[in-house]
Motif scaffolding. Structure first.
Motif, PDB file in Angstrom:
ATOM      1  N   SER A  35       0.835  -1.203   0.000  1.00 29.87           N
ATOM      2  CA  SER A  35       0.000   0.000   0.000  1.00 29.87           C
ATOM      3  C   SER A  35       0.871   1.256   0.000  1.00 29.87           C
ATOM      4  O   SER A  35       0.593   2.225  -0.718  1.00 29.87           O
ATOM      5  CB  SER A  35      -0.910  -0.012   1.237  1.00 29.87           C
ATOM      6  OG  SER A  35      -1.576   1.205   1.395  1.00 29.87           O
ATOM      7  N   ILE A  38       2.672   1.671  -3.510  1.00 27.56           N
ATOM      8  CA  ILE A  38       1.687   2.116  -4.506  1.00 27.56           C
ATOM      9  C   ILE A  38       1.286   3.557  -4.232  1.00 27.56           C
ATOM     10  O   ILE A  38       1.248   4.395  -5.139  1.00 27.56           O
ATOM     11  CB  ILE A  38       0.457   1.181  -4.493  1.00 27.56           C
ATOM     12  CG1 ILE A  38       0.840  -0.201  -5.028  1.00 27.56           C
ATOM     13  CG2 ILE A  38      -0.703   1.773  -5.289  1.00 27.56           C
ATOM     14  CD1 ILE A  38      -0.200  -1.277  -4.749  1.00 27.56           C
ATOM     15  N   GLY A  39       0.982   3.871  -2.979  1.00 29.25           N
ATOM     16  CA  GLY A  39       0.494   5.201  -2.631  1.00 29.25           C
ATOM     17  C   GLY A  39       1.492   6.316  -2.850  1.00 29.25           C
ATOM     18  O   GLY A  39       1.115   7.424  -3.249  1.00 29.25           O
ATOM     19  N   THR A  40       2.766   6.047  -2.597  1.00 32.16           N
ATOM     20  CA  THR A  40       3.759   7.117  -2.753  1.00 32.16           C
ATOM     21  C   THR A  40       3.969   7.503  -4.207  1.00 32.16           C
ATOM     22  O   THR A  40       4.496   8.583  -4.479  1.00 32.16           O
ATOM     23  CB  THR A  40       5.110   6.743  -2.108  1.00 32.16           C
ATOM     24  OG1 THR A  40       5.564   5.506  -2.636  1.00 32.16           O
ATOM     25  CG2 THR A  40       5.009   6.690  -0.601  1.00 32.16           C
ATOM     26  N   VAL A  57      -3.913   5.349  -8.038  1.00 31.46           N
ATOM     27  CA  VAL A  57      -3.005   4.685  -7.100  1.00 31.46           C
ATOM     28  C   VAL A  57      -3.248   5.142  -5.660  1.00 31.46           C
ATOM     29  O   VAL A  57      -3.074   4.358  -4.728  1.00 31.46           O
ATOM     30  CB  VAL A  57      -1.514   4.820  -7.499  1.00 31.46           C
ATOM     31  CG1 VAL A  57      -1.242   4.131  -8.829  1.00 31.46           C
ATOM     32  CG2 VAL A  57      -1.058   6.267  -7.544  1.00 31.46           C
ATOM     33  N   SER A  61      -4.172   2.437  -2.873  1.00 27.24           N
ATOM     34  CA  SER A  61      -3.389   2.411  -1.645  1.00 27.24           C
ATOM     35  C   SER A  61      -4.294   2.496  -0.417  1.00 27.24           C
ATOM     36  O   SER A  61      -4.111   1.771   0.566  1.00 27.24           O
ATOM     37  CB  SER A  61      -2.399   3.585  -1.655  1.00 27.24           C
ATOM     38  OG  SER A  61      -1.800   3.762  -0.408  1.00 27.24           O
ATOM     39  N   ASP A  65      -4.830  -0.200   2.492  1.00 30.24           N
ATOM     40  CA  ASP A  65      -4.612   0.211   3.879  1.00 30.24           C
ATOM     41  C   ASP A  65      -5.754  -0.282   4.766  1.00 30.24           C
ATOM     42  O   ASP A  65      -5.530  -0.683   5.904  1.00 30.24           O
ATOM     43  CB  ASP A  65      -4.476   1.730   3.954  1.00 30.24           C
ATOM     44  CG  ASP A  65      -4.264   2.209   5.371  1.00 30.24           C
ATOM     45  OD1 ASP A  65      -3.365   1.685   6.051  1.00 30.24           O
ATOM     46  OD2 ASP A  65      -5.006   3.111   5.806  1.00 30.24           O
ATOM     47  N   ASP A  89       0.982   5.874   6.079  1.00 35.94           N
ATOM     48  CA  ASP A  89      -0.199   6.659   5.680  1.00 35.94           C
ATOM     49  C   ASP A  89       0.166   8.129   5.516  1.00 35.94           C
ATOM     50  O   ASP A  89      -0.228   8.784   4.551  1.00 35.94           O
ATOM     51  CB  ASP A  89      -1.318   6.540   6.717  1.00 35.94           C
ATOM     52  CG  ASP A  89      -2.005   5.192   6.726  1.00 35.94           C
ATOM     53  OD1 ASP A  89      -1.718   4.350   5.849  1.00 35.94           O
ATOM     54  OD2 ASP A  89      -2.839   4.978   7.631  1.00 35.94           O
ATOM     55  N   VAL A  92       2.334   8.763   2.383  1.00 42.45           N
ATOM     56  CA  VAL A  92       1.524   8.761   1.155  1.00 42.45           C
ATOM     57  C   VAL A  92       0.832  10.116   0.986  1.00 42.45           C
ATOM     58  O   VAL A  92       0.860  10.712  -0.098  1.00 42.45           O
ATOM     59  CB  VAL A  92       0.495   7.605   1.172  1.00 42.45           C
ATOM     60  CG1 VAL A  92      -0.551   7.769   0.068  1.00 42.45           C
ATOM     61  CG2 VAL A  92       1.202   6.256   1.033  1.00 42.45           C
TER      62      VAL A  92
END
Length: 193
Positions: A35, A38-40, A57, A61, A65, A89, A92
């Motif tokens: 997560s 992908i999120g960053t 994305v 993410s 999460d 979290d 991101v």
């Protein structure tokens, strides 16, 4: 607010996904890391002029999460997993804010205010979680507020896809975060006095 009140409507999908990943042999911590990775990329995508890829994305993410938390509760939650989850979290979210701020440098000052408000709100949230008795299913006391993760994602999405209003969206997000910090601070006074 949405995380607290609407979670029950999406929890069946989250739980089915968690169960599938557990059957595949994945751990909650592995999903947390996925997560995060992908999120960053969301901030990078928005900076590169691909806002819809950033939105995709970011929400994937966020979904993962939620899944990792259900996986942890279905197995044995790890204290380090909690640290990773909360830390990743915020990274991101910061990646999106930075991507937007670097793409639109005129709003850098508003992005800094927004990040400062997130720091204050999260400081209260985490401190209250540490010094009070846990009253729920999460690994620490969860303080609901006007701005929870889903509201943050809605604001971050708007920041990515509405460039003509990005300054006003960022300032609105800042105001909502400050209000949430105030809510959490007041609740802490009531709870801990």
């Amino acid at each position: 607010m949405l995380d607290t009140h609407a979670r029950k409507y999406v929890q069946p999908v989250i739980q089915r996904s968690a169960d599938r990943l557990l059957k595949l042999g994945m751990t909650a911590n592995q999903v947390t890391v996925a997560s995060f990775i992908i999120g960053t990329t969301a901030g990078l995508f928005v900076y590169m002029g691909l806002p819809w890829a950033g939105v995709l994305v970011l929400w994937l993410s966020g979904f993962l999460d939620a899944v990792d938390g259900s996986m942890a509760r279905a197995t044995k939650p790890s204290p380090f997993g909690t640290v990773m989850d909360v830390t990743f979290d915020r990274i991101v979210e910061i990646s999106v804010i930075l991507g937007v701020a670097f793409l639109y440098p005129d709003i850098m000052w508003a992005a800094l205010l927004l990040m400062a408000s997130i720091v204050v709100s999260m400081t209260i949230f985490l401190t209250v979680g540490n010094v009070s008795e846990n009253n729920g299913v999460k690994s620490f006391r969860y303080q609901a507020g006007l701005a929870e993760r889903t509201e943050g994602f809605i604001f971050l999405t708007a920041m990515m896809i509405f460039p003509s209003a990005v300054l006003w969206i960022t300032l609105a997000f800042f105001a909502v975060e400050l209000f949430t910090a105030g809510q959490r601070f007041w609740e802490a006074k009531q709870l801990l006095s």
